[in-house]
Write a protein that holds these residues in place. Structure first.
Motif, short mmCIF file in Angstrom:
data_model
loop_
_atom_site.label_atom_id
_atom_site.label_comp_id
_atom_site.label_asym_id
_atom_site.label_seq_id
_atom_site.Cartn_x
_atom_site.Cartn_y
_atom_site.Cartn_z
N LEU A 107 0.86 -1.19 0.00
CA LEU A 107 0.00 0.00 0.00
C LEU A 107 0.89 1.23 0.00
N MET A 108 0.78 2.03 -1.07
CA MET A 108 1.54 3.28 -1.16
C MET A 108 0.63 4.42 -0.73
N LEU A 109 1.09 5.21 0.26
CA LEU A 109 0.27 6.26 0.84
C LEU A 109 0.99 7.60 0.78
N GLN A 110 0.18 8.64 0.56
CA GLN A 110 0.65 10.02 0.72
C GLN A 110 -0.32 10.71 1.67
N ALA A 111 0.22 11.21 2.80
CA ALA A 111 -0.61 11.84 3.82
C ALA A 111 -0.85 13.30 3.48
N TYR A 112 -2.03 13.78 3.81
CA TYR A 112 -2.42 15.18 3.67
C TYR A 112 -2.96 15.66 5.01
N GLN A 113 -2.60 16.91 5.38
CA GLN A 113 -3.08 17.50 6.63
C GLN A 113 -3.68 18.86 6.33
N TYR B 3 -13.92 8.73 -2.89
CA TYR B 3 -12.78 8.03 -3.50
C TYR B 3 -11.64 8.99 -3.85
N THR B 4 -11.83 10.29 -3.66
CA THR B 4 -10.77 11.27 -3.92
C THR B 4 -10.83 12.37 -2.87
N LEU B 5 -9.71 13.00 -2.65
CA LEU B 5 -9.69 14.18 -1.79
C LEU B 5 -10.23 15.38 -2.54
N ASP B 6 -10.63 16.39 -1.79
CA ASP B 6 -11.22 17.60 -2.38
C ASP B 6 -10.13 18.43 -3.06
N ASP B 7 -10.16 18.46 -4.39
CA ASP B 7 -9.15 19.21 -5.13
C ASP B 7 -9.23 20.70 -4.85
N ARG B 8 -10.42 21.19 -4.50
CA ARG B 8 -10.55 22.63 -4.22
C ARG B 8 -9.79 23.00 -2.95
N GLN B 9 -9.80 22.14 -1.96
CA GLN B 9 -9.05 22.41 -0.73
C GLN B 9 -7.55 22.38 -0.99
N ILE B 10 -7.13 21.44 -1.84
CA ILE B 10 -5.69 21.34 -2.16
C ILE B 10 -5.24 22.56 -2.95
N ALA B 11 -6.07 22.96 -3.95
CA ALA B 11 -5.70 24.11 -4.77
C ALA B 11 -5.66 25.39 -3.94
N ALA B 12 -6.53 25.51 -2.93
CA ALA B 12 -6.56 26.71 -2.09
C ALA B 12 -5.49 26.69 -1.01
N GLY B 13 -4.76 25.60 -0.87
CA GLY B 13 -3.72 25.50 0.13
C GLY B 13 -4.21 25.16 1.51
N ARG B 14 -5.50 24.81 1.64
CA ARG B 14 -6.04 24.45 2.95
C ARG B 14 -5.80 22.98 3.28
N LYS C 44 -2.67 20.21 2.60
CA LYS C 44 -1.31 20.10 2.06
C LYS C 44 -0.74 18.71 2.36
N THR C 45 0.24 18.34 1.51
CA THR C 45 0.93 17.07 1.74
C THR C 45 1.64 17.13 3.08
#
Length: 523
Positions: free
Chosen positions: A371-377, A391-402, A404-405
């Motif tokens: 299992l390959m994992l990348q954590a986001y906080q 099945y996916t993380l919210d791309d809008r939160q990632i794009a807004a910087g809220r 992060k990896t």
């Protein structure tokens, strides 16, 4: 006013004759087939609303226009329903008069013989005279050949009329009535049927009960309400799959616990072998893995998430996310740091390849899983109220910087634990298998099945039936025969010649002289 009445009546009669013609029915059938194409090409809202939303988000120019034209709800659109209804009316108006005429033709005796047999396609004259006995003999001959016959007498002249081949028109009518029953069956199933899809994870904690809220996708007929669904519960106890050496699946077998009417039973669900329950059928659609992650936050509290991952290829390389929104809650103040929510985006390999960087499984069975994992906080976005995919993380939160990896990617074996930069840990506890099931009730299915069988039977009858008529006129001066094929029948001439030979009096049968190349020997 009288002129208007007669004009309206004339136009209505003309429109009705045009609508109930076979040509119009064929055109409407073709239009129905064309109208169904968008329903097969474009995602449909009653089957996959998520795909419709993605399509509208991707095609912002054409998407809204297609949506206004009901291209994402083809089978419930006004224009599809109009074609469907017109085809139904056209077939009924076309078939009822033909059925009435056919019944009359079956009951009515064969018609009178024409005055001049020499104008018929087949004609023969037999030497000798005939009487009533010959007429009865010929009639018996034709009846043995399954002709419908009748004998008419005019003085000392007898006429034998025979007819055969109504099977062609019977098969034709059966074919078209079967087509009509298919339309009725599909419409009935659409109004009173329903279906839904569900991803069912192994284990008692993920048992499914048949209610609308528990479906991932569902569609109800126009006359079906939530309370009309049958009551039963399903639980996946075990799943077994076998594969060829190249990874191609051979068998899928799911052991399902079924609870219905207060009784539990163990059932086996396989591909193309659905469970037939009271009021619904359950079919097996797919299979995958759900990694089990145990996250321990900075206060020592452990949370478990069973996250179904979606297969990306035939070797079950799977991708998904596991989220932990309710972690890092201070046990003293009971407050949650929203910016300390944790999510993991991962790829699961049932059998790791020799080069793990390929990010693709080597085999669909769990021979050597990773299992390959990348954590986001950060802020996962669940509190915003907007619908999110599981099945996916919210791309809008990632794009807004809220969001992060958090830390470096990690690869874990079952039972291994990874540590994040703040000292919290995540443990890959293993996997649970899941299946996707389709639950469906279609009351129009028996009608469609019966219509399909009748359609094939009618087609065979229509192709094999050959309608023809045979006439004999028996008088003291001689016997005359004539034949008339009512449809394309290449073998009619041979059949007519055989009937004439059998019907000829014994004295009139010419002696068969053998053919030879030496003419002098024959003389």
């Amino acid at each position: 006013m009288r002129w208007l009445y007669h004009t309206t009546a004339a136009v209505s009669r003309r429109a009705w004759r045009q609508l109930t013609s076979m040509r119009t029915a064929l055109v409407l059938l073709f239009l129905l087939a064309v109208a169904a194409i968008p329903g097969s090409v474009l995602p449909q809202r009653n089957v996959s609303p998520e795909k419709v939303r993605n399509y509208l988000a991707t095609h912002k120019q054409w998407g809204p226009t297609l949506d206004r034209l009901f291209f994402f709800d083809v089978y419930g659109s006004p224009w599809f329903s109009a074609i469907y209804l017109l085809l139904f009316v056209s077939l009924v108006g076309c078939l009822v008069p033909r059925f009435r005429s056919h019944i009359v033709a079956l009951v009515k005796v064969p018609p009178k013989a024409p005055k001049r047999f020499d104008r018929l396609p087949a004609h023969a004259e037999l030497a000798g005279s005939g009487d009533a006995a010959d007429a009865e003999r010929i009639r018996a001959l034709l009846r043995r050949r399954r002709f419908r016959t009748t004998v008419r007498q005019d003085g000392d002249v007898y006429e034998v009329s025979a007819e055969k081949g109504h099977l062609k028109e019977t098969g034709n009518l059966v074919f078209h009535f079967a087509l009509l029953s298919l339309i009725i069956g599909v419409a009935y199933g659409s109004w009173f049927g329903w279906h839904g899809n569900r991803l069912l994870v192994q284990g008692e904690d993920f048992a499914f009960c048949n209610t609308l809220l528990n479906f991932d996708e569902h569609a109800l007929g126009a006359q079906v309400g939530e309370n009309d669904l049958p009551r039963f519960c399903l639980r996946l106890d075990k799943f077994n799959a076998t594969y060829l050496a190249n990874g191609q699946p051979v068998t899928y077998k799911a052991d399902i616990n079924v609870t219905q009417h207060g009784k539990q039973s163990e059932k086996v669900l396989q591909v193309n072998d659905p469970l037939r329950l009271d009021g619904a059928n359950v079919s097996l659609l797919g299979h995958g893995y759900a990694p089990v992650l145990e996250y321990t936050d900075k206060y020592g509290r452990t949370s478990t998430n069973v996250a179904p991952f979606l297969p990306q290829d035939g070797l079950l390389t799977s991708q998904g996310v596991a989220t932990f929104p309710d972690v890092n809650i201070n046990p003293q103040t009971h407050t949650r740091d929203e910016k300390a929510q944790i999510g993991f985006s991962g790829i699961y390999l049932p059998t790791v390849p020799s080069d793990p960087s390929a990010n693709s499984s080597a085999f669909p069975a769990e021979n050597d899983p990773r299992l390959m994992l990348q954590a986001y906080q950060g802020v996962l976005g669940f509190d915003a109220g907007a619908p999110l995919s599981v099945y996916t993380l919210d791309d809008r939160q990632i794009a807004a910087g809220r969001l992060k990896t958090f830390g470096e990617p990690m690869m874990l074996k079952p039972g291994q634990t990874g540590t994040l930069p703040d000292g919290t840990t995540v443990r890959f506890a293993g996997t649970q298998q899941w299946v996707t099931i389709s639950i469906r009730h279609d009351p129009g299915q028996p009608i469609v099945l019966g219509g399909a069988i009748a359609l094939l039977a009618g087609l065979l009858g229509s192709l094999s039936g050959k309608r023809r008529r045979i006439f004999f006129r028996i008088s003291p001066t001689g016997i005359e025969a004539g034949g008339l094929p009512r449809s394309d029948y290449p073998g009619f001439a041979e059949e007519f010649d055989g009937i004439v030979r059998d019907a000829a009096p014994a004295a009139s049968v010419p002696e068969q002289v053998p053919q030879t190349e030496n003419v002098e020997e024959v003389v």
